[in-house]
Design an enzyme around this catalytic site. Structure first.
Site, PDB file in Angstrom:
ATOM      1  N   ASP A  45      -7.801   1.822   6.707  1.00  0.00           N
ATOM      2  CA  ASP A  45      -7.550   1.920   5.248  1.00  0.00           C
ATOM      3  C   ASP A  45      -6.849   0.664   4.741  1.00  0.00           C
ATOM      4  O   ASP A  45      -7.178   0.126   3.682  1.00  0.00           O
ATOM      5  CB  ASP A  45      -6.673   3.153   4.952  1.00  0.00           C
ATOM      6  CG  ASP A  45      -7.517   4.423   4.957  1.00  0.00           C
ATOM      7  OD1 ASP A  45      -6.966   5.523   5.117  1.00  0.00           O
ATOM      8  OD2 ASP A  45      -8.764   4.273   4.836  1.00  0.00           O
ATOM      9  N   ASP A  96      -4.245  -0.531   9.719  1.00  0.00           N
ATOM     10  CA  ASP A  96      -5.323   0.386  10.135  1.00  0.00           C
ATOM     11  C   ASP A  96      -6.540   0.153   9.226  1.00  0.00           C
ATOM     12  O   ASP A  96      -6.535  -0.766   8.411  1.00  0.00           O
ATOM     13  CB  ASP A  96      -4.839   1.843  10.048  1.00  0.00           C
ATOM     14  CG  ASP A  96      -4.444   2.214   8.618  1.00  0.00           C
ATOM     15  OD1 ASP A  96      -3.823   3.265   8.421  1.00  0.00           O
ATOM     16  OD2 ASP A  96      -4.754   1.421   7.690  1.00  0.00           O
ATOM     17  N   GLU A 130       0.845  -1.210   0.000  1.00  0.00           N
ATOM     18  CA  GLU A 130       0.000   0.000   0.000  1.00  0.00           C
ATOM     19  C   GLU A 130       0.871   1.248   0.000  1.00  0.00           C
ATOM     20  O   GLU A 130       1.609   1.511   0.934  1.00  0.00           O
ATOM     21  CB  GLU A 130      -0.873  -0.011   1.265  1.00  0.00           C
ATOM     22  CG  GLU A 130      -1.716   1.241   1.455  1.00  0.00           C
ATOM     23  CD  GLU A 130      -2.398   1.278   2.822  1.00  0.00           C
ATOM     24  OE1 GLU A 130      -2.207   0.311   3.612  1.00  0.00           O
ATOM     25  OE2 GLU A 130      -3.104   2.265   3.090  1.00  0.00           O
ATOM     26  N   ASP A 150      -1.102  -1.183   5.618  1.00  0.00           N
ATOM     27  CA  ASP A 150      -1.022  -0.626   6.975  1.00  0.00           C
ATOM     28  C   ASP A 150      -1.978  -1.355   7.904  1.00  0.00           C
ATOM     29  O   ASP A 150      -3.049  -1.796   7.473  1.00  0.00           O
ATOM     30  CB  ASP A 150      -1.399   0.874   6.944  1.00  0.00           C
ATOM     31  CG  ASP A 150      -0.341   1.686   6.216  1.00  0.00           C
ATOM     32  OD1 ASP A 150      -0.625   2.812   5.806  1.00  0.00           O
ATOM     33  OD2 ASP A 150       0.781   1.139   6.032  1.00  0.00           O
TER      34      ASP A 150
END
Ligand code: 28F
Length: 647
Positions: free
Chosen positions: A513, A511, A431, A509
């Site tokens: 996203d 998280d 990403e 990541d």
């Protein structure tokens, strides 16, 4: 050889029984597929299938499955009860024969079909052989009988233990932990199969109870029952999709002694979902029943479109695939002597079945189209749209082949690896360019390639096929992988002959996203490159969540438990004392940290992506990524408690 049963002499039959049970215990995988989680759950399906047979014979209405606290299983039905009278040939109770002689169950009554679980009716005697203990209770003729076994060997003769005003069979067994590598039952796995069985065998009530209390001390119970069978099955499969027509087209008939039941509908998606069963076995490799269904679909719709002049304006040639976009269907046939083929013996080979299904579906579909001209028009219009998209996708592919991206046709931003043997090579889908840069510096360039992805990729759940292959990020992925979509026979087939990496690792990541990008990539793989997943090539990297430091000691932690353990060990249980760095993104690590925690095969953790249950996976992707908002909202509300809120 095992010790002699007390006070009894061995007959040839006893020895044959013992040899049979020993054979099962020596090579269990030959009988139940494997000794892991799948084989463990197959034991339950073998026992349940005998109750299902009793229900198909018309004598059983309720089946209760219970996961007991010790991970033993109890299955109980209200059928006639296994016969207990002396088996003239075997000189033992018929009950003992059914429970201890391999394949002794089989056809109960000539008129019914021995359905079978995943491995085609190995019989309850196999389950018995692979259980450290088993007990069977039969209520029949006003009396109650029991017999117990250890590893399949009877501990005593069938004995009458009381009276009973009901009839039925109850089996409790505890799998042998010296044989199975996994002995803990998964509620969801059993629930999925029992739900399918309730749809496949309309009218039967099947309950599942988990008596292993959860953290709050609650037990779980579900009841599975469907009066309209496959019609409801299709409604369930399509419940997260936007319906194209309001009806489920349903046919349940018998042709030449072969029961055929089919239910089908259309939704606005571009995916085809067809589940097929033979004697309740999920034929994931398809077979003649599926080819018969598809032939009926293509011929009937093509004939209707031609007769009603709906294709004149379209001026394009429609193909069999065009009728399958947005189709959800379940096909179930009962075949007395099924011939199974294919890698996992889940492909039906009986040629006569194709014509039978084609005739049944052709008649039902013709009637539906004649009686529902409006819906027929909607379906044909969608078919025409699908044909246009197919032609556009083919043009897009041809353009792409003629103008390779760069150099040898690989994406410009792919940092390839040196090794040319795909079996050694890994591709990281990373990403963002920053993390992509760190990954390029931290990786082992011999066998690790990096493809940075610029943010979110197209949600293919909502996009037409040709739009998918026009998206640059997606083209980068499948071009880097070296796979191509479409063959002259099947525009949707995945050609993996030139696959360049045997590990495809999604690294995003830790998280929200990152999770969203994981899901978008997995949606693309599931909808357009499913075989990559089925062959075990797809993984998700697990970067650490925390770096915990106390003085000179530093440790990476991947979850809350590991963090707490560090705090307990080095901070005396007080978080204040310990320095905690929460990694929000890959970009917060330097290349050495990223290598040693997430990329180094010696230390990293990778999660392999698998498809446990196709129907469930299809439903989940539609619900999470599709157009219908209500099912997604419901899912979020139901699972909100599990969401870790980033502080
Ligand atoms: C919890 C698991 O196994 N239920 C079963 C029956 C009923 C009959 C049967 C079974 C005769 C000798 C082949 C009864 N009355 N539940 C079960 N219910 N097996 S297994 O017969 C077995 C045949 O071997 C049954 C009349 N006919 C059949």
């Amino acid at each position: 050889m095992s010790e002699e049963k007390k006070g009894s002499s061995y007959t040839a039959d006893n020895i044959q029984v013992l040899e049979g049970l020993e054979a099962v215990r020596k090579r269990p995988a030959m009988y139940i597929g494997d000794i892991g989680e799948r084989g463990l759950h197959h034991l339950v399906y073998e026992v349940v299938d005998n109750s299902i047979d009793e229900a198909l014979a018309g004598f059983c209405k309720n089946i209760e499955v219970t996961i007991n606290e010790d991970n033993s299983i109890t299955v109980q039905d209200d059928g006639r009860g296994i016969p207990v009278d002396m088996h003239e040939k075997e000189k033992r109770s018929a009950l003992e024969v059914v429970m201890t002689v391999l394949h002794a169950g089989g056809k109960f009554d000539k008129g019914t079909y021995k359905v079978s679980g995943g491995l085609h009716g190995v019989g309850v005697s196999c389950v018995n052989a692979l259980s450290v203990k088993m007990m069977v209770e039969v209520c029949r003729g006003g009396k109650r009988y029991v017999q117990e076994y250890s590893c399949g060997k009877p501990l005593y003769d069938v004995k009458e233990v009381g009276e009973s005003d009901r009839t039925g069979t109850k089996v409790t067994f505890l799998p042998d932990s010296s044989i199975f590598t996994e002995i803990v039952y998964k509620y969801e796995t059993l629930a999925r199969r029992l739900r399918d069985l309730s749809y496949l065998n309309a009218g039967i009530h099947i309950s599942l109870t988990d008596n292993r209390p959860d953290e709050e001390g609650n037990i779980r119970k579900d009841l599975f029952h469907s009066e309209s069978g496959l019609k409801e099955f299709v409604e369930f499969l399509d419940s997260a999709k936007d319906h194209l027509i309001p009806d489920v087209i349903h046919v349940s008939t018998e042709k030449y002694g072969t029961p055929v039941e089919v239910a089908m509908t259309y939704n606005t998606s571009y995916n085809e979902v067809v589940h097929s069963y033979v004697n309740n076995i999920n034929t994931i490799e398809g077979g003649t029943h599926v080819t018969g269904f598809r032939a009926a679909l293509t011929r009937t719709l093509k004939k209707y479109a031609d007769d009603s002049k709906l294709l004149e304006k379209a001026k394009i040639e429609i193909s069999g695939d065009d009728f399958r976009e947005g189709l959800t269907a379940v096909i179930s046939v009962k075949v007395a002597e099924p011939q199974f083929e294919g890698q996992t013996k889940t492909k039906l080979g009986n040629d006569e079945v194709s014509g039978i299904v084609q005739q049944a579906v052709g008649e039902a579909l013709t009637n539906y189209l004649e009686e529902h001209p409006k819906e027929a028009r909607i379906i044909v219009d969608k078919v025409i749209l699908a044909a246009r998209a197919r032609i556009a996708a083919r043009k897009a592919r041809e353009t792409q082949r003629k103008s390779p991206m760069s150099g040898a046709g690989l994406p410009g931003k792919l940092a390839d690896c040196q090794d040319r043997n795909p079996e050694n090579c890994e591709l990281f889908l990373v990403e963002g360019d920053s993390a992509g840069g760190t990954a390029k510096q931290g990786r082992n360039g011999k066998f690790q390639a990096i493809l940075p992805l610029r943010g979110k990729i197209l949600n293919v759940e909502k996009a037409m096929q040709h739009k998918v292959f026009e998206s640059e990020e997606i083209r980068n992925i499948y071009t880097a992988l070296g796979v191509s979509i479409g063959t002259p026979e099947d525009p949707k087939a995945l050609n993996m002959e030139k696959l360049r990496y045997h590990k495809i690792i999604i690294m995003t990541d830790a998280d929200v996203d990152g999770s969203h990008i994981d899901t978008l990539i997995l949606t693309f793989f599931f909808r357009h490159m499913r075989e990559l997943i089925e062959r075990g090539h797809v993984y998700i990297a697990a970067p650490p969540l925390y770096l915990c430091t106390k003085g000179k000691v530093s440790e990476y932690c991947w979850n809350e438990q590991q963090k707490q353990a560090f705090i307990d060990k080095y901070g005396g249980g007080l978080e204040s004392s310990v320095k905690i760095q929460r990694y929000k993104g890959l970009g917060e690590m330097n290349e050495d940290q990223l290598w040693e925690t997430t990329m180094d095969p010696e230390h990293r953790t990778l999660r392999q992506v698998t498809i446990g249950d196709m129907a469930q996976a299809d439903y989940t992707f539609s619900m999470l990524m599709g157009d219908e908002v209500a099912p997604r909202r419901q899912f979020i509300e139901d699972n909100a408690t599990y969401a870790v809120i980033d502080a």
